[in-house]
Write a protein that holds these residues in place. Structure first.
Motif, PDB file in Angstrom:
ATOM      1  N   VAL A  93     -18.425  52.511  39.892  1.00 21.22           N
ATOM      2  CA  VAL A  93     -19.002  51.240  39.468  1.00 21.22           C
ATOM      3  C   VAL A  93     -20.495  51.266  39.759  1.00 21.22           C
ATOM      4  O   VAL A  93     -20.912  51.581  40.879  1.00 21.22           O
ATOM      5  N   VAL A  94     -21.287  50.954  38.747  1.00 21.21           N
ATOM      6  CA  VAL A  94     -22.738  50.856  38.906  1.00 21.21           C
ATOM      7  C   VAL A  94     -23.137  49.412  38.621  1.00 21.21           C
ATOM      8  O   VAL A  94     -22.935  48.935  37.488  1.00 21.21           O
ATOM      9  N   ALA A 101     -31.603  56.283  35.470  1.00 22.68           N
ATOM     10  CA  ALA A 101     -31.124  57.610  35.081  1.00 22.68           C
ATOM     11  C   ALA A 101     -30.494  58.339  36.253  1.00 22.68           C
ATOM     12  O   ALA A 101     -29.421  58.944  36.132  1.00 22.68           O
ATOM     13  N   GLY A 102     -31.134  58.301  37.416  1.00 23.75           N
ATOM     14  CA  GLY A 102     -30.620  59.036  38.567  1.00 23.75           C
ATOM     15  C   GLY A 102     -29.251  58.541  39.004  1.00 23.75           C
ATOM     16  O   GLY A 102     -28.333  59.334  39.229  1.00 23.75           O
ATOM     17  N   ALA A 103     -29.109  57.205  39.131  1.00 26.36           N
ATOM     18  CA  ALA A 103     -27.829  56.648  39.573  1.00 26.36           C
ATOM     19  C   ALA A 103     -26.729  56.934  38.565  1.00 26.36           C
ATOM     20  O   ALA A 103     -25.596  57.274  38.932  1.00 26.36           O
ATOM     21  N   LEU A 104     -27.047  56.813  37.301  1.00 28.59           N
ATOM     22  CA  LEU A 104     -26.045  57.026  36.260  1.00 28.59           C
ATOM     23  C   LEU A 104     -25.584  58.483  36.222  1.00 28.59           C
ATOM     24  O   LEU A 104     -24.381  58.768  36.151  1.00 28.59           O
ATOM     25  N   VAL A 105     -26.523  59.406  36.303  1.00 24.72           N
ATOM     26  CA  VAL A 105     -26.165  60.831  36.276  1.00 24.72           C
ATOM     27  C   VAL A 105     -25.360  61.212  37.501  1.00 24.72           C
ATOM     28  O   VAL A 105     -24.381  61.963  37.421  1.00 24.72           O
ATOM     29  N   ARG A 106     -25.734  60.678  38.667  1.00 26.15           N
ATOM     30  CA  ARG A 106     -24.967  60.973  39.897  1.00 26.15           C
ATOM     31  C   ARG A 106     -23.524  60.511  39.758  1.00 26.15           C
ATOM     32  O   ARG A 106     -22.587  61.220  40.147  1.00 26.15           O
TER      33      ARG A 106
END
Length: 208
Positions: A93-94, A101-106
């Protein structure tokens, strides 16, 4: 678990939001973004939602179309809502406010590797919810306990040890009102006169 570069699908009701997410993900060389019509089966599905209203319906629809673990982008979720959506293969869950971009890719790479990602505050709320569920389960009296639940037996044991209501509440991290309500329930349900009578009942039943 995905081997190699994960393929990512994106679903969003708003086409502008979908376009923005696709742009973010296509900037990551370790991922491959699939289009809805290219016939490619994604390894991970990114789903952008709003609040809790209609969330289960949205997830039900998109996960019927694509059998892949989900990275969910959403506004604030309650623990109850999270428990209801995990059945739709939500593995991360974000919060909408934290999307970059960083959080989504992680999150996508973690889910593709078989893991999961949740915001710390959501994990804390979820653990509290699970603890409440565990406490509720203790209110079901198993066979052989004389009609008393585990929590009721524990309180009767403390009464037998000489503790008063406030001391019992402090020992068990309950409120004094909760202790009183539990004891009222015991005496009323089992037709007992008072607390000493309830303790005697538990002693005769071999429970304390």
């Amino acid at each position: 678990m995905t081997v190699g570069r994960p393929r990512v699908g994106v679903r969003a009701a708003d086409p502008l939001i979908r376009a923005g997410l696709v742009a973010l993900l296509r900037g990551a060389p370790q991922l491959t973004v699939t289009d809805a019509g290219d016939g490619g089966r994604p390894d991970v599905l990114v789903v952008a939602a709003g609040g809790e209203a209609g969330l289960a319906l949205l997830l039900s629809r998109v996960t019927r179309e694509v059998a892949a673990p989900v990275v969910l982008i959403a506004d604030e979720l309650s623990p109850e809502a999270l428990l209801s959506v995990v059945r739709f293969r939500v593995r991360a869950v974000v919060p909408r406010r934290s999307v970059n971009a960083g959080a989504l890719v992680r999150c996508v790479t973690a889910v593709a590797a078989g893991g999961g990602v949740m915001p710390p505050e959501l994990i804390g709320c979820l653990l509290q919810h699970v603890d409440r569920l565990h406490r509720d389960l203790r209110d079901v009296a198993p066979a052989g306990t004389g009609g008393l639940t585990e929590r009721e037996i524990e309180i009767l044991r403390l009464i037998a040890d000489g503790l008063d209501t406030d001391e019992i509440a402090a020992r068990l991290s309950y409120s004094a009102r909760t202790v009183k309500n539990i004891m009222y329930g015991v005496t009323h349900r089992l037709n007992l006169r008072n607390r000493p009578h309830a303790v005697a009942y538990a002693v005769r039943a071999g429970l304390i």
